[in-house]
Design an enzyme around this catalytic site. Structure first.
Site, PDB file in Angstrom:
ATOM      1  N   PRO A 143       0.827  -1.210   0.000  1.00 31.55           N
ATOM      2  CA  PRO A 143       0.000   0.000   0.000  1.00 31.55           C
ATOM      3  C   PRO A 143       0.862   1.260   0.000  1.00 31.55           C
ATOM      4  O   PRO A 143       1.849   1.345   0.728  1.00 31.55           O
ATOM      5  CB  PRO A 143      -0.798  -0.129   1.297  1.00 31.55           C
ATOM      6  CG  PRO A 143      -0.825  -1.591   1.582  1.00 31.55           C
ATOM      7  CD  PRO A 143       0.494  -2.112   1.109  1.00 31.55           C
ATOM      8  N   GLU A 144       0.495   2.213  -0.841  1.00 36.38           N
ATOM      9  CA  GLU A 144       1.218   3.478  -0.911  1.00 36.38           C
ATOM     10  C   GLU A 144       0.385   4.555  -0.215  1.00 36.38           C
ATOM     11  O   GLU A 144      -0.619   4.259   0.423  1.00 36.38           O
ATOM     12  CB  GLU A 144       1.505   3.813  -2.376  1.00 36.38           C
ATOM     13  CG  GLU A 144       2.317   2.723  -3.076  1.00 36.38           C
ATOM     14  CD  GLU A 144       2.589   3.000  -4.543  1.00 36.38           C
ATOM     15  OE1 GLU A 144       2.567   4.176  -4.949  1.00 36.38           O
ATOM     16  OE2 GLU A 144       2.830   2.037  -5.298  1.00 36.38           O
TER      17      GLU A 144
END
Length: 280
Positions: free
Chosen positions: A2-3
């Site tokens: 996840p960014e």
């Protein structure tokens, strides 16, 4: 992994779900998730009785701000948080359970088991690893074009690895670096110090616009990401370059290519993002 947009979305959903809840006790089923303190029982004992004030984000990390403590959590590859009734059966990949006094439970599941949790006194979390060396927040008001130019100026590295370096700018991972560079019409192997002021202005705008749009879409569910309510993001349907190898570029029709830059799979359009001759 996840960014920024995905972690921001998880933060927002968790705020809606657990703010104001008091922790009764904590169950740790996979000790290596807990990085600080190194005593699992101490971790659980410290959290018991504390109330969740709010959930914040720093880069790709979640900051659970309690009344007197801060828990820093990194989801890594496939970590997830979800709120469940206490009587609901546990998933086999549930590793940490925060039991609330109202009978609900915040459960952390992680198929890959790479996630981490650190517990701190308020304020010390920003002065110690893992948050200590994090760089600029790209969606903060302080991230101006001038600040961005100061970060990039004189760096000898290629622009893509620089943007992936969390000590310079936080939260931008492989997906959004490729998207931002494509928007700015910059080849990912371009040397940072070779970029002109106008190119850096374009790139700054592209970074902010891409991340803002992704946050508004709830992030990108390219693989297994879901938010705190189990919902997938939708920005993957708007991606212009990432994951589109051998598909026509939306801008010019040229087939998108994929290479490896800084050890990461990298998508770009050879027509819209030409590489300077000296850098080939």
């Amino acid at each position: 992994m996840p960014e920024l947009p995905e972690v921001e979305t998880v933060k927002r959903t968790l705020n809606a779900l657990i703010t104001g809840k008091q922790i009764q006790n904590v169950t740790v089923r996979l000790p290596r998730i807990i990085q600080r303190p190194d005593d699992i029982q101490a971790f659980a004992n410290m959290l018991a009785g504390h109330t969740v004030v709010q959930v914040e984000r720093r880069g790709k990390f979640l900051r659970f701000v309690l009344d007197g403590l801060v828990m820093v959590s990194h989801l890594r590859m496939e970590g997830r948080y979800g709120l469940y009734p206490g009587e609901e059966p546990l998933d086999k990949h549930t590793h940490v359970i925060f039991h609330f006094t109202d009978g609900t439970e915040l459960r952390y599941t992680d198929v890959r088991q790479f996630g981490t949790m650190h517990l701190f006194q308020p304020g010390e979390d920003l002065l110690l690893p893992p948050l200590k060396k994090l760089g600029e927040e790209p969606l903060a008001s302080s991230f101006t074009p001038e600040r961005f130019k100061a970060i990039v100026s004189g760096k000898s590295t290629k622009i893509k690895p620089l943007l992936l370096n969390q000590e310079y700018v936080v939260g931008i991972g492989n997906i959004y670096v490729d998207e931002a560079l494509h928007r700015a019409r910059i080849h990912p192997e371009t040397g940072a110090k070779a970029l002109t002021d106008s190119q850096l202005d374009l790139l700054h705008h592209a970074i902010v616009a891409t991340l803002t749009e992704a946050v508004n879409a709830g992030g990108s569910s390219v693989k297994s990401y879901v938010n705190g309510q189990g919902e997938s993001g939708s920005y993957q349907h708007q991606l212009l370059i990432y994951g589109r190898k051998d598909q026509p570029c939306a801008s010019c029709g040229t087939l998108i290519e994929k290479s490896v830059v800084g050890g990461r799979g990298t998508h770009y359009c050879p027509s819209c993002q030409p590489q300077a001759k000296a850098e080939k």
